[in-house]
Design an enzyme around this catalytic site. Structure first.
Site, short mmCIF file in Angstrom:
data_model
loop_
_atom_site.label_atom_id
_atom_site.label_comp_id
_atom_site.label_asym_id
_atom_site.label_seq_id
_atom_site.Cartn_x
_atom_site.Cartn_y
_atom_site.Cartn_z
N THR A 89 0.80 -1.23 0.00
CA THR A 89 0.00 0.00 0.00
C THR A 89 0.83 1.27 0.00
OG1 THR A 89 -0.15 -0.09 2.42
CG2 THR A 89 -1.95 -1.09 1.16
N LEU A 96 9.23 -1.16 -0.05
CA LEU A 96 7.95 -1.31 0.62
C LEU A 96 8.06 -0.78 2.05
CD1 LEU A 96 5.06 -2.50 0.64
CD2 LEU A 96 6.08 -4.65 1.41
N VAL A 97 7.19 0.18 2.42
CA VAL A 97 7.21 0.71 3.78
C VAL A 97 5.91 0.44 4.52
CG1 VAL A 97 8.92 2.50 3.29
CG2 VAL A 97 6.49 3.02 3.01
N SER A 98 4.86 0.03 3.81
CA SER A 98 3.61 -0.29 4.48
C SER A 98 2.80 -1.23 3.59
CB SER A 98 2.80 0.98 4.78
OG SER A 98 1.63 0.66 5.52
N SER A 99 2.03 -2.10 4.26
CA SER A 99 1.22 -3.05 3.51
C SER A 99 0.03 -3.47 4.35
CB SER A 99 2.05 -4.28 3.11
OG SER A 99 2.43 -5.00 4.26
#
Length: 326
Positions: A89, A96-99
């Protein structure tokens, strides 16, 4: 199509996709030990927490929105929001820092947290806010606190939570330091990978509290004795999460395999041991141990925190196989 018709169409699609996801999680047995979580997954609309997400496309990424006027595009987006898979996300410079985690894994972790009515829960890593919403649905807004280092992430989580009708406490701060102003907690759940358990968490827990966190590609479940002591074993399942950003983050380095056979390098349980013992054993030493002990499964490993010491162990906290984590 008018706005109201579009909203109605989207809601119907989401309800159908959410019901299908719940059936899939149910079949997986993820919440078998605490089936009350089924109600939370039935009620909380995941698509409101992933208004856009990234999916792989020919080696790149694309965004998909639910506001697209094309009904086929809307249907793909909604069904994608309810697949039993993690959704990226937030990316920064390709990292990638948020999912939003895989729902069945979230369900298993929430069941393993063993919450009781009235428990106060701290979530480390706000993500999209979806996990906090599930907790708030089960326990109530006042019992749930979620923290994240990134203001953009916490701001988005607040918006998503409000849109879904939930209002837990969302804090911008270093999750490695906990949230002392909201303590004491009965449960702490991390949705990011740790290299060791931050000492400050124990002091913010009531005696008997449970901490559940990803660590070394596994999930450790600790029981807190007091502000300086906790102990527990790993669960059976593998778990891969975005690393904790903050004071206790550990940077992984290059692995020199040193003659370790390919079959071991590619074995998920061996890589778990290698990650767990990264600062103590060379890969060849880890491989020798792994073979000698019959390629042990995750449940044979555990972690003990005692004052300033923290160590991982195989079979017995005081046995011959122990490795310091800090």
């Amino acid at each position: 199509m008018g706005t109201h018709a579009l909203d109605r169409d989207l809601a119907e699609l989401a309800a159908s996709a959410r019901a299908a996801l719940v059936r899939e999680i149910d079949a997986s047995g993820a919440w078998a030990v605490d089936p009350v979580w089924r109600e939370a997954f039935e009620a909380v609309p995941r698509h409101l927490f992933v208004p856009y997400y990234y999916v792989g496309v020919r080696g790149g990424y694309e965004r998909r929105w639910g506001e697209n006027p094309d009904p086929r595009a809307r249907e793909r987006w909604v069904r994608g929001a309810y697949v039993d898979a993690p959704l990226a996300t937030r990316l920064r410079d390709g990292e990638l820092v948020s999912s939003s985690s895989q729902p069945s894994l979230m369900a298993m972790m929430l069941a393993a947290l063993r919450v009781r009515d009235g428990d106060r829960v701290l979530e480390i890593g706000a993500g999209t806010g979806y996990n906090a919403a599930l907790l708030a649905h089960r326990l109530g807004d006042d019992c749930v606190t979620t923290v994240d280092l990134e203001p953009e992430i916490t701001e988005a989580a607040r918006r998503h939570l409000a849109a879904a009708g939930y209002h837990p406490v969302v804090v911008t701060g270093d999750g490695a330091r906990g949230v002392p102003q909201r303590a004491p907690f009965d449960r702490i759940i991390a949705t990011c990978t740790l290299s060791s358990v931050p000492v400050g968490w124990l002091a913010q827990c009531r005696p008997g509290a449970r901490i559940l966190s990803p660590l070394a590609t596994g999930l450790i479940a600790l029981t807190v004795r007091d502000a300086g002591h906790a102990e527990g074993r790993f669960l059976h399942t593998p778990a891969y999460f975005v690393p904790l950003r903050g004071a206790d983050r550990h940077e992984e380095g290059f692995v020199e395999w040193g003659g370790v056979p390919r079959r071991a390098r590619e074995n998920e349980l061996f890589r778990f041991l290698l990650t767990l013992t990264r600062d103590t054993l060379e890969p060849r030493e880890a491989y020798t141990l792994w073979e000698r002990e019959g390629q042990p499964r995750r449940e044979r490993y555990g972690i003990t925190v005692s004052g300033e010491r923290e160590w991982a162990w195989l079979d017995d906290p005081e046995g011959p196989y122990a490795w310091p984590l800090r």
